[in-house]
Each structure stands twice: as structure tokens, then as C-alpha cells.
Design a protein around this motif. Sequence first.
Motif, PDB file in Angstrom:
ATOM      1  N   CYS A  32       0.889  -1.019   0.392  1.00 43.14           N
ATOM      2  CA  CYS A  32      -0.117  -0.418   0.508  1.00 43.14           C
ATOM      3  C   CYS A  32       0.334   1.334   0.341  1.00 43.14           C
ATOM      4  O   CYS A  32       0.379   1.697  -0.863  1.00 43.14           O
ATOM      5  CB  CYS A  32      -0.825  -0.476   0.897  1.00 43.14           C
ATOM      6  N   THR A  33       1.683   1.456   0.982  1.00 35.48           N
ATOM      7  CA  THR A  33       2.989   1.941   0.350  1.00 35.48           C
ATOM      8  C   THR A  33       2.988   2.445  -0.304  1.00 35.48           C
ATOM      9  O   THR A  33       3.752   3.759  -0.929  1.00 35.48           O
ATOM     10  CB  THR A  33       4.033   2.008   1.664  1.00 35.48           C
ATOM     11  N   ALA A  34       3.807   1.496  -1.703  1.00 38.26           N
ATOM     12  CA  ALA A  34       4.304   2.051  -2.394  1.00 38.26           C
ATOM     13  C   ALA A  34       3.504   2.543  -3.259  1.00 38.26           C
ATOM     14  O   ALA A  34       4.085   3.394  -4.103  1.00 38.26           O
ATOM     15  CB  ALA A  34       4.852   0.635  -2.855  1.00 38.26           C
ATOM     16  N   ARG A  35       1.961   2.208  -3.373  1.00 37.51           N
ATOM     17  CA  ARG A  35       1.535   2.325  -3.858  1.00 37.51           C
ATOM     18  C   ARG A  35       0.616   4.122  -3.971  1.00 37.51           C
ATOM     19  O   ARG A  35      -0.564   4.817  -5.292  1.00 37.51           O
ATOM     20  CB  ARG A  35       0.062   1.539  -4.666  1.00 37.51           C
ATOM     21  N   CYS A  36       0.399   4.581  -2.860  1.00 36.64           N
ATOM     22  CA  CYS A  36       0.493   5.597  -1.972  1.00 36.64           C
ATOM     23  C   CYS A  36       0.096   6.536  -3.396  1.00 36.64           C
ATOM     24  O   CYS A  36       1.894   7.118  -3.057  1.00 36.64           O
ATOM     25  CB  CYS A  36       0.051   5.502  -0.618  1.00 36.64           C
ATOM     26  N   PRO A  37      -0.773   7.594  -3.483  1.00 34.77           N
ATOM     27  CA  PRO A  37       0.022   8.781  -4.270  1.00 34.77           C
ATOM     28  C   PRO A  37       0.232   9.686  -2.889  1.00 34.77           C
ATOM     29  O   PRO A  37       0.662  10.687  -3.572  1.00 34.77           O
ATOM     30  CB  PRO A  37      -1.291   8.735  -4.875  1.00 34.77           C
ATOM     31  N   PRO A  43       6.521  12.923   2.239  1.00 31.73           N
ATOM     32  CA  PRO A  43       6.788  12.139   2.617  1.00 31.73           C
ATOM     33  C   PRO A  43       6.242  11.268   4.080  1.00 31.73           C
ATOM     34  O   PRO A  43       6.895   9.716   4.574  1.00 31.73           O
ATOM     35  CB  PRO A  43       8.657  12.726   2.838  1.00 31.73           C
ATOM     36  N   GLU A  44       6.003  12.325   5.327  1.00 31.01           N
ATOM     37  CA  GLU A  44       5.506  11.644   6.108  1.00 31.01           C
ATOM     38  C   GLU A  44       4.223  10.355   6.248  1.00 31.01           C
ATOM     39  O   GLU A  44       4.167   9.996   7.208  1.00 31.01           O
ATOM     40  CB  GLU A  44       4.963  12.197   7.554  1.00 31.01           C
ATOM     41  N   TYR A  45       3.595  11.106   5.694  1.00 25.65           N
ATOM     42  CA  TYR A  45       2.686  10.131   4.311  1.00 25.65           C
ATOM     43  C   TYR A  45       2.894   8.515   4.870  1.00 25.65           C
ATOM     44  O   TYR A  45       3.461   8.334   3.331  1.00 25.65           O
ATOM     45  CB  TYR A  45       1.696  10.573   4.313  1.00 25.65           C
ATOM     46  N   ASP A  46       2.255   7.337   5.835  1.00 26.93           N
ATOM     47  CA  ASP A  46       2.934   5.869   5.223  1.00 26.93           C
ATOM     48  C   ASP A  46       2.147   5.393   6.135  1.00 26.93           C
ATOM     49  O   ASP A  46       0.908   4.808   6.748  1.00 26.93           O
ATOM     50  CB  ASP A  46       4.226   5.464   5.713  1.00 26.93           C
ATOM     51  N   PRO A  47       0.532   5.103   4.193  1.00 25.83           N
ATOM     52  CA  PRO A  47      -0.506   4.225   5.371  1.00 25.83           C
ATOM     53  C   PRO A  47      -0.984   2.756   6.329  1.00 25.83           C
ATOM     54  O   PRO A  47      -0.728   2.896   7.629  1.00 25.83           O
ATOM     55  CB  PRO A  47      -2.313   3.469   4.473  1.00 25.83           C
ATOM     56  N   ARG A  48       0.653   1.815   6.002  1.00 27.62           N
ATOM     57  CA  ARG A  48       1.025   1.058   6.846  1.00 27.62           C
ATOM     58  C   ARG A  48       1.557   1.639   7.821  1.00 27.62           C
ATOM     59  O   ARG A  48       1.259   0.754   8.907  1.00 27.62           O
ATOM     60  CB  ARG A  48       2.759  -0.074   6.014  1.00 27.62           C
ATOM     61  N   ARG A  49       2.152   2.782   7.781  1.00 33.54           N
ATOM     62  CA  ARG A  49       2.499   3.117   9.260  1.00 33.54           C
ATOM     63  C   ARG A  49       1.386   3.631  10.170  1.00 33.54           C
ATOM     64  O   ARG A  49       1.597   3.217  11.267  1.00 33.54           O
ATOM     65  CB  ARG A  49       3.668   4.722   8.881  1.00 33.54           C
ATOM     66  N   CYS A  87      -7.806  -0.834   2.714  1.00 32.50           N
ATOM     67  CA  CYS A  87      -6.590   0.208   3.956  1.00 32.50           C
ATOM     68  C   CYS A  87      -7.849   1.443   3.500  1.00 32.50           C
ATOM     69  O   CYS A  87      -7.828   1.889   4.722  1.00 32.50           O
ATOM     70  CB  CYS A  87      -5.387   0.455   3.341  1.00 32.50           C
ATOM     71  N   THR A  88      -8.555   1.947   2.194  1.00 33.41           N
ATOM     72  CA  THR A  88      -9.139   3.275   2.657  1.00 33.41           C
ATOM     73  C   THR A  88      -9.800   3.065   3.633  1.00 33.41           C
ATOM     74  O   THR A  88     -10.103   3.992   4.405  1.00 33.41           O
ATOM     75  CB  THR A  88      -9.487   3.591   1.207  1.00 33.41           C
ATOM     76  N   ASP A  89     -10.792   2.334   3.117  1.00 33.19           N
ATOM     77  CA  ASP A  89     -11.911   1.994   4.354  1.00 33.19           C
ATOM     78  C   ASP A  89     -11.913   1.654   5.999  1.00 33.19           C
ATOM     79  O   ASP A  89     -12.196   2.545   6.749  1.00 33.19           O
ATOM     80  CB  ASP A  89     -12.837   0.440   4.473  1.00 33.19           C
ATOM     81  N   VAL A  90     -10.363   1.229   6.436  1.00 35.21           N
ATOM     82  CA  VAL A  90      -9.394   1.519   7.116  1.00 35.21           C
ATOM     83  C   VAL A  90      -9.756   2.995   8.328  1.00 35.21           C
ATOM     84  O   VAL A  90      -9.860   3.165   9.095  1.00 35.21           O
ATOM     85  CB  VAL A  90      -8.463   1.033   7.959  1.00 35.21           C
ATOM     86  N   LEU A  91      -8.428   3.683   6.884  1.00 35.47           N
ATOM     87  CA  LEU A  91      -8.996   4.857   7.399  1.00 35.47           C
ATOM     88  C   LEU A  91     -10.459   6.000   7.306  1.00 35.47           C
ATOM     89  O   LEU A  91      -9.747   6.822   8.592  1.00 35.47           O
ATOM     90  CB  LEU A  91      -7.802   5.301   5.898  1.00 35.47           C
TER      91      LEU A  91
END
Lengths: 165, 619, 374
Positions: A32-37, A43-49, A87-91
Motif C-alpha cells: 500500500c505504501t508503495a502505491r499511495c499517491p 513524505p511523512e504519510y505512510d498508510p502502513r505506518r 486500507c482506505t476503509d480502515v482509514l
Amino acid sequence: MRLNDCDPSFKHEIARQPGGEGIKTCFACAACTARCPVGSLKPEYDPRRLLRLAILGRREEVLSSPLIWLCCSCQNCSEVCPQDVRCTDVLTAIKNLAAAAGYAPPSGQAMARQLAAHGRLLEVGEFENDKRAELGLPPVSEQPGDYQALLGLKPEAPRPAGEGA
Amino acid sequence: MPRPTLCWVAAPGLEGLEPPALAMAAGLDLDQGGALEAAVVTVPEVQAPDKLRARLLGRPVQWLDLAAELGGGGEGHRGQRAAAALSRAAGRASLGTLPPLYSPQPNQRVLVAGQGLAALAAARQAALLGHPVLWALSGDDPAAAGAGEDASQVAGLAAGLPEGIELAPQTELTNLTGAGGSFTAWLKGPQGTARQRFGAVALAPGGAYRAEPAPPGLAPDLSRPLSACQPASLASAQGWRQVAILAGVGQPATAQGFARALATAYALQAQPGVQVTLLFREALVAAPQGERLYRQARQAGVLMARLGDGEPRLADQGRTLVWQDQVLAEDLELAPDVVFLCEETGAPWPGFLDNNLLWPARSRLLPEHARLDGGRTARAGFYVLGALRGTPAGEDRLAEAAAAVHDLHDLLGGGAAPLPAVRTLTCARCLTCVRVCPHGVPEHVEDHIQPAPAACLACGICAAECPAHAIAPPGWSTAELMEGLACGLAAAPAPAMVLMACGQSAMPAFAELSRSGHVWPAGLLVLPLKCAGRVGLELILRVLSLGAEGVLVAGCHEGMCRSVTGNLRARLATGQAAGTLSDLGLGPEAVSFLHMANNQPQALAKAVEAMYARLGAVE
Amino acid sequence: MHNRGPRRVGGCLEEIIFLSALDKPVLIIGGGVAGLAAALELDRRGLASLVVEKGPNLGGQARGFCCKALEVCARCGACRVGDLLQQAAQRPALGALTQALAVAAQRQGAGWEVTLIPQEGPKPTSPALALERPLGERLLVQTGAVILAVGHQVFDARKKSRLGYGRVPGVMTAGELEETLAKGGLPGQARRLAFVQCVGSRDQALGRLYCSRVCCGFALRLARLARYLEPGSEVTFFHMDVQDYGQAWRAELAEMRAGMRFIRAIPGEVRPGAGGPLAVFAGPDGQPQEEEFDLVVLATGLEPPVAAPALSEMFGLTPGAEGFLTGGQGVLVAGSAGGPRSIAESIESAAQAAASAAEHLVSGQAPSPEVAHA
Ligand SMILES: Cc1cc2nc3c(=O)[nH]c(=O)nc-3n(C[C@H](O)[C@H](O)[C@H](O)COP(=O)(O)OP(=O)(O)OC[C@H]3O[C@@H](n4cnc5c(N)ncnc54)[C@H](O)[C@@H]3O)c2cc1C
Ligand code: SF4
Ligand code: SF4
Ligand code: SF4
Ligand code: SF4
């Protein structure tokens, strides 16, 4: 950070939210991190984190984080996730919890106010309807009632029977 | 000397050759259906027609897979190569053959020593195949399961034990000598120690759990082995809030151990008020259901914590675990109420196998080897099964036991190669063969070398090493090989070169290339061997002295020799031969060794080409 | 040979082999390593069998794999196919029919009657062995027991479309790399290699919630071989976990870790770059990162065999875990048809299938896997 001081129930709480069910199954593969636009712009934004912090039970840190509001709901992460975390829905679920805890960002709050007042993010007045008439479009009216109910500003209007719970 | 006849059996790949001309060239009579003294046949034994096989019964025969040696090329070229191959076989056949020596009936009894699933399955299968079985149990109960085994599975199998199994409870195998068909076992039971003879032995001690070591410095009262956490005692979890489970932290875990840790974590996490953290380096999810367990445990709320090298560190008098979270890149701390240590199953290596007069080192007896599967060890007829081998409990142990029993049944039923012949008069009693045979075949009995009846794989290592030329498997004595090569080389056009081809790697690859039409140099003569280990320094030098300009020895990759050391011995001999050649002022490049696998025909073709290129350069 | 005879079926004459009554009491469907090993194990027990292979060659998928030894054997098992073929060729009681497909089965007492039809298909890729005889005509086989050894299907990497297979030049599957190396070469100037693990495995979203077990092993061995053949080439290994294959492997792995770049992350995307495929992945700092490679190799997982549903129906079997085959009365499963298995494990599982088949022949009641697990 001491795990003893974290809140182990936080992950379960998110999982109980609609859309949040998948959170606990993340195994941190970072697809997910790799694909997240957003991540590639901020830079601080990382869904996995964010998911990891939530799983570890760092409730305040997650809910108060301005980062959770940056997700643009593009669903790129959900598409690649091998664990079907959505992940989107979790967020979104996390955002809802954050809002309930009073952490909605000022921009979000302004939007809510706008919705409550007009039923849309833009005020629709005569000017707009005149323009629409010129283009051959029917006029639109403001119906903020539903949003006011959703936002808890007014008792919920009774729904027509059979429209779901 | 018998006069050999050429029995021409047409086969794919032999088209266009003219048997009469070839027979003449190779000095053979062509078979006209009459009486035969000795024969060369152009196909392997299994491909020969039954009638021919019947006619040849009891006569010296050279079965030649001619198509596998020939390869493509023009008619003349193939004719030349066929003539050389046939001459080699003819030379060999003209010596006649000792009828293959089979033993007096190998002992059919099977000893199974141990307890648990693997022992039970082996005893069962061996008895079903009609072998009298003595099952030496460490305890009393044949239905007792080893650690990690499914007790009901074991009980289910034990319930229907076939006839023919003699149980020896509380009996331990304390010493063992011999090889396939003839083992002597010392069994210590309640009545003292007794010596008994068996044809095959399967060692399958029941496994026990061993907990991984706790991280050094961990407060001792915190840690317990995983098996101290049985579901029944989960009630005691009431007092725990934070539980840590270490899985593969102090030592590498296996997928089975990891799966067990996951199952325990899952069960504990279900207790109210408990938060389980599983610490590991790699999630080993390859066991059946492993990935499912991994996800279930996460879903239940178990925290997964991946550690780096040297972690976890300890703080707070060994009561707090500290590690760096790999996603957050920051330190996490956990002060657990209890730390469970993951367990693996294992069994101690029996002491008698460490007797290095009778047994090779463990790394030679039971190496991690792609060909020693199905419970097999380098000692034919001796099997190591189950926990002692590290085989996961369950289906894998059943499969391994079944494979071992099939193998021993085959060996004891005559599926093994015939015995090596020992010329007692020339034998120097130097015990070289006893020392070098990887399969434990030659035994020194009453001042004789006596081969075990069902263990020889005909690798020829003994023949290569014996200084007195006193031992060789049938057809493999140096004299026999030399006679064939002498005739073959005489018929091969110059420059002649000999490829000594291991039957496990080089020969199948050579055959495949030949069948697909690869054109070999006209002067290339193949010597098909069962194992490269047949090649010693002497053989190489003698072949060169016969006029071969090059010798290429091709054997398996290191670690893949079916006879464990055959390829290494051959490589060593090749190196020695090269050394001797350069000492003599001759080109050491006339000999070389190639490591290869049977699926690498190109490597072989390249090596042959390179050798010919070198021969051309030397000339 | 077999006892053959004509028989009238629905007005037509059919040829029939009485396998159970005579010399071949076990029918083995699938001639890969598992099928061959099952035939050999039965032969070691003294039982004959008939192997039925739908393709033109015996040996199955592993026949195209490459040897992964450097100087020392890597214990990948690929050459065991050659061993088995050779051993099979030396045992006259073994029979095999190629280009034959089992299309129907009927219970007959404790055994089965199976209908085989010739299967049109490609010609043999390598010269046919004496053992490989094509089935010419429709055939009925009566047999006491059946062993299903139809192997696995390789995950179709196109289903993970973001990883670029079939779209982005320079993206290949590990199976294709195996074959390339077996034929003796790396494609072009492959100096920057990336391996992507667990493609089609450990994937809830695809309904493949299992580890394929073999891909960590073969991918790392392939990577090591590629580096050996092309010194100076660099390998990046995208993975989640590295599975364990025993003591000797651990030592090798430590060496591989020192010589290759291990990144614990799965790329989100592979797209065409200027000089080769471009992988997008989370770097160690958690930031999306792009890097160009010459070759991106996808370690595709093992899926249930295509034939699983048809065979389950033919033999009345209940589908097993994850869609792989399970056995039933007089029907045994060997090799990767029963779940992801390596070559070595497939060979061993065949021994158990052979033993169970033999027990079934005697008692008419093999301990079915369910019973054994109870
Ligand atoms: C990319 C890749 C690399 C691998 N590398 C390794 C490795 O290095 N080492 C290792 O140990 N394992 C490796 N494996 C695993 C290995 O492929 C399997 O363990 C092995 O092939 C299993 O053998 P099998 O006989 O069970 O199945 P298969 O090899 O699949 O053989 C099955 C046979 O049955 C035939 N068949 C199928 N359906 C029918 C039918 N209906 N009727 C008749 N015949 C049928 C097929 O044509 C085939 O010949 C790898 C797997 C993959 C995907
Ligand atoms: S892709 Fe899914 S499993 Fe992987 S890190 Fe993101 S949410 Fe977790
Ligand atoms: S041929 Fe090999 S196995 Fe046979 S006795 Fe000699 S060394 Fe041992
Ligand atoms: S097991 Fe693999 S690495 Fe070893 S020799 Fe065979 S093919 Fe080569
Ligand atoms: S073996 Fe390795 S690559 Fe294959 S599915 Fe398992 S973890 Fe992934």
C-alpha cells in the motif's frame, strides 16, 4: 514506547467500525505504501505506518494525527493489498473515530458546517441557478436536513420503510 | 576365451547402421540365431526381446545402450563411433564374465527401534510386506505418541497392528554393526543385553520437545516452555495481562514450531484481558495451515513483532524486552508477565553411531543430500526416521517410513546389485575397502573380506582404491575395464579421448544429447560408470597409456554423489593424474574433471568440446 | 503386456485392460515426479502400475527446471526427475502411457474402471524415452486403486496485473527463469535483477491464503546462480519472510543475505522504465521509491491442479484444503496435487500413497486420510 502503556482494545474498536474490519490482518508488506499517491507527495504519510500505530494501540497518537486526514480515498492501497485489509476503509473508520473524539481538522469542521448549512459544500443561490438555467440545467435546491441529522444537529428524520437500517 | 556374438536389436537412434559391417569392424560374429558363447547386445537389458533374453540366460553378455553412445552426424561418422563402441563391448565380452554373485539369502528380519508415529508406521509396513519385525520400544505402549504427534492418529494406527510384529518393550538399541542384509544389533532389555541379527534396521526414536534458549539476561522466573501452556492450564492466564511468546528468537524455528506458537498465541489471546505479543524473526508459515493460523492470530489481536539481529535487548533487570519496530523504526518495550519459549521436537543422536571405527561421521552417514531421501542413510539397509532426522510430525513421517520400508523390501528381495567379488588369495587384508566403501558393504570377518548381502550399489569405489586389485563389483575390475577400453581405443579414430561418465549425472545427459542428435567427435569413447568413484589415479594413467589423448571424468556436483564421496574421489584422482602428467613434462590439460547434474547436458557438451580444443592445441 | 480383450459397451466394441486382475493393480494419473515415484515405490513393493500422463513427456514440470548448483549441489531436487526416469527405465514392470487423459471413472467393487482417451497435444519436447508410449485409442482400465498425481498449476501472474507480467518487458516468472537458465543462459544483459516473492500466495484477496512453500527456496537459489553466472550482477529480493529449509540452508541463507539486497516489502507496481522494468516499492524509510532493473522475476505460487474439480467429481472426492485434492476409498493423492510440495516432498508423499494403495488392494479398505487424521 512501552506496549504496556498502549491500548490493546484500540484495534478491536477500529475493527468494530464499518469498514475497519480488516485492520488487524495487515502483515505490513508495504504494498500500500508503495502505491499511495499521497505518500509520494508528502513524505511523512505512510498508510502502513498508520495501521501499525493503530494495531499497537497508540490511540491518541493516531486519532490526533493530522496525517490520517490526508488519505484521498483513491483505493490504490486496497487494490494491491494481499491481505484484503481495505486500507482506505480502515482509514475512514479511523477518521470517524477521530472526529468523534474531537480531532476533526479545521478544514473538515468547516466542511461540516458548510454541509449543515447548505447540504453541499457550496452554497447554491440564485446566481448558480441562473447560470444553470442558461445552460439548460434544472435548478437545484438546498436540502441540508439529512446532513444535519447525520452530524447530530437535529433529530433524524424518519426514513421511508424498507430503506435499510 | 569365449567368442562374442553381436545381437543386433534395432532401436530408435540406430537407423542406417549396417550390422554386418559393424560386427566385422568390431571383431564380432553376427547373430544368426545359433548357439551363443558370449554376446554384445545393442540395447539395455530391459529393452531386449524376451526371446533373446532367454537365449542369453547364463551367458556372459554386454548390454550396450548403443543409441545412447552414438549421437548424430553423417553415416560414416556414426559408423565409426558405433564401431568403436562395439569394439569396446566386444573386448570386454571376450573375457567372459563371472556369473553375477548373489548372496546367500539376506536376513529378512527388520529391527525397528523407537516409539511414536515413525516407528509404528515402519513396523506396520514392514510386517505387511511379510518381514518378521522386532520392534524395540523404549517404553511399554506401542500406541504412545512422540512429542508433536497426533495421539489419535498414532492410536488409530496402533489399533490395527498386523501380524508378524514382535514387541520388545523397554528395550534399547545400544550397538549396531553391519549393512543391508546382515546387521548385528545389541539390544538391552529388562532381561539384559542380547545380540540379534537383522537384514535392515530403522531407527525412529520418539521425539521430545526442546525449548529454545531464553535471551541471555531474561529474568529466569519469567520464562517457560511453550508446552507449559496447555489449554487446560490457560485458566492460570487470568492473572496475565501481557504475554510474550518467543518463536525462533534464540535459535532458528521450524515451520512446525512456529505454527504451534501461533496456535498457542491464538488460544491465549482469546482469554479475557490478555494481550499476546509474538516475537520472531521470520514468520515461518510453510506448515500446513500455517498462513491461515498466522492470519487468525492477527485477527484475534495477537501483536506480531519482528525482531532484528541481536534482539530483543533486555532492560529493567531482564524484565523488559526492547526491540526496534521494523515499520516504525523506533524502539518498543514490553514488560511481559510471562514469556513462553517456542519448542522444537528432536531426539538425541545415539551414542553408538559416534563410534568412528564402525560408523562414518554423521555428516557422511546422514548428510543433507538430495538423493538420500525416504529415511535412507549412506549405509544401505539402515534408516533414520522421524524426530531424529528432523522430519515434521504427521503425514511426512508416514511417507518417510513407507519409503524406507519399500527400499529395504527392495534391497532384501534382491533389488540390490550383485555382490562385489573378493579375490581372497590376493587380498592383502589392508581393510581399504572396509574403510572406503560408503555403504558399509565389506566387513572383515574371520580374516576374510565378506560383503554384506544386500547393500552394494556397485559404485566401484572399493575397486578404485584397493591396492591389491582384490575387490570389484561384477564386471568392474580394472582388468575388465582396461580390456574394453583397449579394444575401443584401438578402433577409435585419433585424436581419441575417453569420457568416464557417472551413471547418475553424466551418462543420462550424454544419452539425452545423443538421442537428440548431438554430433560427438569421432574419437570420443564413452565409459559408462555407475559412479564416478570407480575412477582412480591408476585407471586414468592406464587409459592414457593405451593411447587416449585425453580423459574427461564427469561426475555429480559436490554433495550430490549417491555414494557420498565417489565424485570427490574421482576429482582428487583427476587432479593427481594431472600432477603426474606435469611431473613427467606432459600436458596436464589432457585430464580434467567436470561436476554436473543429469539436467545439464550443455555443460557436458561444452566440456567435451573444450577438451578437444585443448587436445588440438597440444598436438 | 497387459491382458487385453474386446468388450461391448453401448453397442460399440471397446478395448479394455484388466489391470486389477493382472499385472498392473494401480493406476497412476499424472507422470510428474510424484507419479513416477509412486510407480517406483509400488515396484519396490512388488506391485505393478500404469502411469497415465496427459502430456507428451514424463517428468512433469520439474523436467524443465535448472540445476542450481554452483560448485556444490544446492539440493534443489531438479535432477531427481532424471534419476526417477532412469530408475523407471530399469524396471520392466513399469508401464506408462503418454498423451492420455482419464475422462470417466466408475466404482467396481473396491476398485475402479477408468476410461482413457488419447489427448491431442504438442509433440515431445525432448526425444521420447523408451518408457513414453503414446496412447493411440480409447481405453478402459480396471484397477484396484488409483493414485492422483496430477501436480499443481502455476499461478497466472497476469492476475497480479500491477506487477506488470505480460505487459512490461523484462518481467518474467520464476518458472521462465528456470527454463532460461536450464537452456544455458540469462536473457541479455541481466545485471540488475529483482525477485518479487509470494506472487499469488499468502494472499487473502486472491483466496490463496497459504504459503507455497517452495518459492523462497527456488527463487533464492536461482538468484544465487544468476549472480554466479554473471559475476557483478546485483540482486534485490522483495519478500515478506524467508521460509526455512533446514540446517544447511540456513548457512547458505546467511551467505546470500550478505551478497544480495533483501528488502522486506512487496512492490506495489512494476511499470516500464527507460532501461528496463521499474519497480515501485516502499523503501526502508517507508517512502515510495522507484528503481529500475533489467529483469524482474515473479516467484509465482502453486495453485490447485486444473484437473482437481473434474477428478473430484469423477472419483466422488470432497474438495480438500485450499482446493487441492484429497483422497478417498481406493483413491490416493501424491505430490503437489495434494498441496504445495517440493520435488523431494512430492517424491516422499508418493511412498505413502503407494503404501496406502497397497493396503487398499489387500483389504479393499485403505486407511483414508480422514481416518488417519481422526
Ligand atoms: C516456478 C517454480 C519453480 C520450482 N522450483 C522448484 C525447485 O527448485 N525445487 C523443488 O523441489 N520444487 C520446485 N518447485 C515445485 C515443483 O514444481 C513441484 O514440487 C513438482 O513439480 C511436483 O511434482 P508433481 O509430480 O506432483 O507435479 P507436476 O510436476 O505438476 O506433474 C504432474 C503431471 O501430471 C500431468 N497431468 C496433469 N493433469 C493430468 C490429467 N488430468 N491426466 C493425466 N496427467 C495429468 C501433468 O502433465 C504433469 O506431467 C517449483 C515450482 C514452481 C512453480
Ligand atoms: S498492503 Fe495490506 S497487508 Fe500490506 S501493509 Fe498495506 S494494509 Fe498491510
Ligand atoms: S562397489 Fe561400492 S558399494 Fe559395493 S562394496 Fe565396493 S565400495 Fe561398497
Ligand atoms: S539437486 Fe539441484 S543443485 Fe543439486 S545437482 Fe541436482 S539439480 Fe543440481
Ligand atoms: S515460500 Fe516464500 S515466496 Fe513462497 S509463498 Fe511462502 S513465503 Fe512466499
